[in-house]
Design a protein around this motif. Structure first.
Motif, PDB file in Angstrom:
ATOM      1  N   GLY A 115       0.802  -1.218   0.000  1.00  0.00           N
ATOM      2  CA  GLY A 115       0.000   0.000   0.000  1.00  0.00           C
ATOM      3  C   GLY A 115       0.833   1.264   0.000  1.00  0.00           C
ATOM      4  N   GLY A 116       0.287   2.310   0.604  1.00  0.00           N
ATOM      5  CA  GLY A 116       0.951   3.602   0.681  1.00  0.00           C
ATOM      6  C   GLY A 116       0.245   4.646  -0.158  1.00  0.00           C
ATOM      7  N   CYS A 117       0.936   5.747  -0.375  1.00  0.00           N
ATOM      8  CA  CYS A 117       0.418   6.849  -1.188  1.00  0.00           C
ATOM      9  C   CYS A 117       1.355   7.096  -2.356  1.00  0.00           C
ATOM     10  N   ASN A 118       0.779   7.450  -3.482  1.00  0.00           N
ATOM     11  CA  ASN A 118       1.572   7.910  -4.626  1.00  0.00           C
ATOM     12  C   ASN A 118       1.010   9.264  -5.046  1.00  0.00           C
ATOM     13  N   ASN A 119       1.449   9.786  -6.170  1.00  0.00           N
ATOM     14  CA  ASN A 119       0.999  11.132  -6.562  1.00  0.00           C
ATOM     15  C   ASN A 119      -0.473  11.168  -6.983  1.00  0.00           C
ATOM     16  N   LYS A 120      -1.132  10.002  -7.064  1.00  0.00           N
ATOM     17  CA  LYS A 120      -2.555   9.939  -7.425  1.00  0.00           C
ATOM     18  C   LYS A 120      -3.449   9.689  -6.218  1.00  0.00           C
ATOM     19  N   GLY A 121      -2.862   9.376  -5.055  1.00  0.00           N
ATOM     20  CA  GLY A 121      -3.634   9.095  -3.852  1.00  0.00           C
ATOM     21  C   GLY A 121      -3.185   7.806  -3.198  1.00  0.00           C
ATOM     22  N   THR A 122      -4.057   7.202  -2.404  1.00  0.00           N
ATOM     23  CA  THR A 122      -3.753   5.959  -1.713  1.00  0.00           C
ATOM     24  C   THR A 122      -3.740   4.812  -2.718  1.00  0.00           C
ATOM     25  N   THR A 123      -2.834   3.848  -2.513  1.00  0.00           N
ATOM     26  CA  THR A 123      -2.690   2.745  -3.466  1.00  0.00           C
ATOM     27  C   THR A 123      -2.919   1.394  -2.800  1.00  0.00           C
ATOM     28  N   SER A 124      -3.288   0.421  -3.607  1.00  0.00           N
ATOM     29  CA  SER A 124      -3.456  -0.957  -3.144  1.00  0.00           C
ATOM     30  C   SER A 124      -2.320  -1.848  -3.641  1.00  0.00           C
ATOM     31  N   ARG A 125      -1.364  -1.277  -4.340  1.00  0.00           N
ATOM     32  CA  ARG A 125      -0.281  -2.058  -4.949  1.00  0.00           C
ATOM     33  C   ARG A 125       0.663  -2.633  -3.893  1.00  0.00           C
ATOM     34  N   CYS A 126       1.142  -3.847  -4.171  1.00  0.00           N
ATOM     35  CA  CYS A 126       2.081  -4.542  -3.294  1.00  0.00           C
ATOM     36  C   CYS A 126       3.193  -5.150  -4.142  1.00  0.00           C
ATOM     37  N   GLU A 127       4.374  -5.255  -3.564  1.00  0.00           N
ATOM     38  CA  GLU A 127       5.509  -5.846  -4.259  1.00  0.00           C
ATOM     39  C   GLU A 127       6.506  -6.373  -3.241  1.00  0.00           C
ATOM     40  N   TYR A 128       7.425  -7.212  -3.700  1.00  0.00           N
ATOM     41  CA  TYR A 128       8.473  -7.689  -2.806  1.00  0.00           C
ATOM     42  C   TYR A 128       9.829  -7.586  -3.473  1.00  0.00           C
ATOM     43  N   TYR A 129      10.865  -7.484  -2.642  1.00  0.00           N
ATOM     44  CA  TYR A 129      12.240  -7.341  -3.100  1.00  0.00           C
ATOM     45  C   TYR A 129      13.000  -8.624  -2.811  1.00  0.00           C
ATOM     46  N   ASP A 130      13.696  -9.128  -3.824  1.00  0.00           N
ATOM     47  CA  ASP A 130      14.558 -10.300  -3.688  1.00  0.00           C
ATOM     48  C   ASP A 130      15.996  -9.808  -3.603  1.00  0.00           C
ATOM     49  N   VAL A 131      16.613  -9.933  -2.444  1.00  0.00           N
ATOM     50  CA  VAL A 131      17.960  -9.406  -2.208  1.00  0.00           C
ATOM     51  C   VAL A 131      19.002 -10.098  -3.093  1.00  0.00           C
ATOM     52  N   TYR A 132      18.785 -11.372  -3.411  1.00  0.00           N
ATOM     53  CA  TYR A 132      19.763 -12.111  -4.216  1.00  0.00           C
ATOM     54  C   TYR A 132      19.722 -11.709  -5.691  1.00  0.00           C
ATOM     55  N   LYS A 133      18.547 -11.321  -6.169  1.00  0.00           N
ATOM     56  CA  LYS A 133      18.393 -10.889  -7.563  1.00  0.00           C
ATOM     57  C   LYS A 133      18.475  -9.376  -7.703  1.00  0.00           C
ATOM     58  N   ASP A 134      18.420  -8.639  -6.573  1.00  0.00           N
ATOM     59  CA  ASP A 134      18.330  -7.175  -6.572  1.00  0.00           C
ATOM     60  C   ASP A 134      17.210  -6.739  -7.513  1.00  0.00           C
ATOM     61  N   GLU A 135      16.034  -7.346  -7.311  1.00  0.00           N
ATOM     62  CA  GLU A 135      14.905  -7.093  -8.200  1.00  0.00           C
ATOM     63  C   GLU A 135      13.600  -7.126  -7.420  1.00  0.00           C
ATOM     64  N   TRP A 136      12.640  -6.298  -7.863  1.00  0.00           N
ATOM     65  CA  TRP A 136      11.303  -6.245  -7.269  1.00  0.00           C
ATOM     66  C   TRP A 136      10.339  -7.046  -8.117  1.00  0.00           C
ATOM     67  N   PHE A 137       9.336  -7.663  -7.460  1.00  0.00           N
ATOM     68  CA  PHE A 137       8.316  -8.458  -8.134  1.00  0.00           C
ATOM     69  C   PHE A 137       6.944  -8.066  -7.612  1.00  0.00           C
ATOM     70  N   HIS A 138       5.937  -8.138  -8.484  1.00  0.00           N
ATOM     71  CA  HIS A 138       4.561  -7.839  -8.081  1.00  0.00           C
ATOM     72  C   HIS A 138       4.023  -8.905  -7.140  1.00  0.00           C
ATOM     73  N   VAL A 139       3.181  -8.486  -6.236  1.00  0.00           N
ATOM     74  CA  VAL A 139       2.442  -9.364  -5.329  1.00  0.00           C
ATOM     75  C   VAL A 139       0.971  -8.995  -5.514  1.00  0.00           C
ATOM     76  N   GLN A 140       0.091  -9.909  -5.222  1.00  0.00           N
ATOM     77  CA  GLN A 140      -1.349  -9.631  -5.322  1.00  0.00           C
ATOM     78  C   GLN A 140      -1.678  -8.329  -4.600  1.00  0.00           C
ATOM     79  N   ASN A 141      -2.386  -7.432  -5.272  1.00  0.00           N
ATOM     80  CA  ASN A 141      -2.757  -6.151  -4.670  1.00  0.00           C
ATOM     81  C   ASN A 141      -3.744  -6.344  -3.524  1.00  0.00           C
ATOM     82  N   LEU A 142      -3.775  -5.379  -2.624  1.00  0.00           N
ATOM     83  CA  LEU A 142      -4.772  -5.348  -1.561  1.00  0.00           C
ATOM     84  C   LEU A 142      -6.164  -5.188  -2.170  1.00  0.00           C
TER      85      LEU A 142
END
Length: 96
Positions: free
Chosen positions: A40-67
């Motif tokens: 979640g959190g806020c972006n420049n459009k308002g409150t968001t339902s987006r979720c993601e995770y970071y893989d330290v070994y790949k140094d990469e972010w991946f999408h997770v099911q949104n709230l």
């Protein structure tokens, strides 16, 4: 913001990591199964339902099911006994 910095207490220094997929502030954050989850959190459009995770070994972010509901300034915790989190995560090209 999308930028991420990690602190290394051994070297007493900060370094930049790959930027998040979605810019945000006031998000929830948790470490689980060796991944850093941002929820979640806020972006420049308002409150968001987006979720993601970071893989330290790949140094990469991946999408997770949104709230189901957009949320900001959320708290996160790990609760044992729930289904494995990998049941809910996806990589860009499909399920993990």
């Amino acid at each position: 913001m999308q930028s991420i910095e990690a602190f290394n207490p051994r070297t007493n220094s900060w370094r930049f990591l790959s930027p998040m997929l979605n810019p945000r502030s006031n998000f929830g954050i948790e470490v689980m199964d060796g991944h850093l989850y941002v929820i979640g959190g806020c972006n420049n459009k308002g409150t968001t339902s987006r979720c993601e995770y970071y893989d330290v070994y790949k140094d990469e972010w991946f999408h997770v099911q949104n709230l189901n509901i957009s949320r900001s300034a959320v708290s996160c915790c790990v609760v044992s006994g729930l289904p494995n989190i990998t049941d809910y995560t996806t990589e860009r090209d499909g399920l993990l």
